[in-house]
Scaffold this motif. Sequence first.
Motif, PDB file in Angstrom:
ATOM      1  N   LYS A  68      62.849  35.581  69.090  1.00 43.84           N
ATOM      2  CA  LYS A  68      63.376  36.941  69.231  1.00 43.84           C
ATOM      3  C   LYS A  68      62.281  37.975  68.993  1.00 43.84           C
ATOM      4  O   LYS A  68      62.180  38.966  69.719  1.00 43.84           O
ATOM      5  CB  LYS A  68      64.531  37.140  68.253  1.00 43.84           C
ATOM      6  CG  LYS A  68      65.160  38.515  68.296  1.00 43.84           C
ATOM      7  CD  LYS A  68      66.277  38.645  67.290  1.00 43.84           C
ATOM      8  CE  LYS A  68      65.646  38.680  65.928  1.00 43.84           C
ATOM      9  NZ  LYS A  68      66.548  39.004  64.834  1.00 43.84           N
ATOM     10  N   GLN A  69      61.437  37.737  68.002  1.00 44.91           N
ATOM     11  CA  GLN A  69      60.348  38.680  67.724  1.00 44.91           C
ATOM     12  C   GLN A  69      59.377  38.760  68.895  1.00 44.91           C
ATOM     13  O   GLN A  69      58.923  39.841  69.263  1.00 44.91           O
ATOM     14  CB  GLN A  69      59.614  38.262  66.454  1.00 44.91           C
ATOM     15  CG  GLN A  69      60.422  38.501  65.203  1.00 44.91           C
ATOM     16  CD  GLN A  69      59.790  37.868  63.976  1.00 44.91           C
ATOM     17  OE1 GLN A  69      58.842  37.107  64.069  1.00 44.91           O
ATOM     18  NE2 GLN A  69      60.334  38.189  62.814  1.00 44.91           N
ATOM     19  N   THR A  72      61.232  40.566  71.971  1.00 41.63           N
ATOM     20  CA  THR A  72      61.591  41.982  71.814  1.00 41.63           C
ATOM     21  C   THR A  72      60.425  42.851  71.366  1.00 41.63           C
ATOM     22  O   THR A  72      60.616  44.016  71.055  1.00 41.63           O
ATOM     23  CB  THR A  72      62.742  42.132  70.795  1.00 41.63           C
ATOM     24  OG1 THR A  72      62.310  41.605  69.538  1.00 41.63           O
ATOM     25  CG2 THR A  72      63.992  41.425  71.264  1.00 41.63           C
ATOM     26  N   SER A  73      59.218  42.289  71.364  1.00 41.60           N
ATOM     27  CA  SER A  73      58.076  43.062  70.880  1.00 41.60           C
ATOM     28  C   SER A  73      57.491  43.982  71.952  1.00 41.60           C
ATOM     29  O   SER A  73      56.585  44.750  71.671  1.00 41.60           O
ATOM     30  CB  SER A  73      56.990  42.116  70.362  1.00 41.60           C
ATOM     31  OG  SER A  73      56.472  41.350  71.431  1.00 41.60           O
ATOM     32  N   TYR A  75      58.369  46.098  76.039  1.00 36.39           N
ATOM     33  CA  TYR A  75      59.333  46.436  77.089  1.00 36.39           C
ATOM     34  C   TYR A  75      59.004  45.747  78.404  1.00 36.39           C
ATOM     35  O   TYR A  75      59.719  45.876  79.384  1.00 36.39           O
ATOM     36  CB  TYR A  75      59.372  47.954  77.301  1.00 36.39           C
ATOM     37  CG  TYR A  75      59.987  48.691  76.138  1.00 36.39           C
ATOM     38  CD1 TYR A  75      61.346  48.597  75.881  1.00 36.39           C
ATOM     39  CD2 TYR A  75      59.199  49.468  75.297  1.00 36.39           C
ATOM     40  CE1 TYR A  75      61.910  49.270  74.812  1.00 36.39           C
ATOM     41  CE2 TYR A  75      59.760  50.135  74.230  1.00 36.39           C
ATOM     42  CZ  TYR A  75      61.116  50.037  73.988  1.00 36.39           C
ATOM     43  OH  TYR A  75      61.670  50.685  72.935  1.00 36.39           O
TER      44      TYR A  75
END
Length: 133
Positions: A68-69, A72-73, A75
């Motif tokens: 997830k990190q 989502t780090s 765009y």
Amino acid sequence: LTAQRDLGTLQTMIEQTSNPDDYAALTEQVAANKKVLTGLETLLRNPKSEKGRPYVDDRALNTINRAKQFLTSTYQEPSPTAEVFAELARARVADVVSAVNDYLAGDFSELRAAFAKSALGLLSQEPVPLTAR
């Protein structure tokens, strides 16, 4: 945790019978299922009872959080590294789900059948009349 509490309820029901020794085999099954559930929990996360800074890199929730990190780090589209971490998380979750399903189809269904045969039940006990004070 809910399943472990449910097993605790079964254990309490056995202990509250007039002769708990009659349910020795069921008691052993409950204890064995508690151990299996603890093992399954450690596949997902560290039990709350662990102290300090335990190793968590192989836990499913840690793998999901790491993916997830990475995802989502930014765009932009996921990088090849982020894709690898996402795939690792998917594979780890699939392994854990498979282990839980194997438990539910095996040991858990045997426990349910044994409990049904035992004549113990949540509503099979005689109600205790209430007294007004």
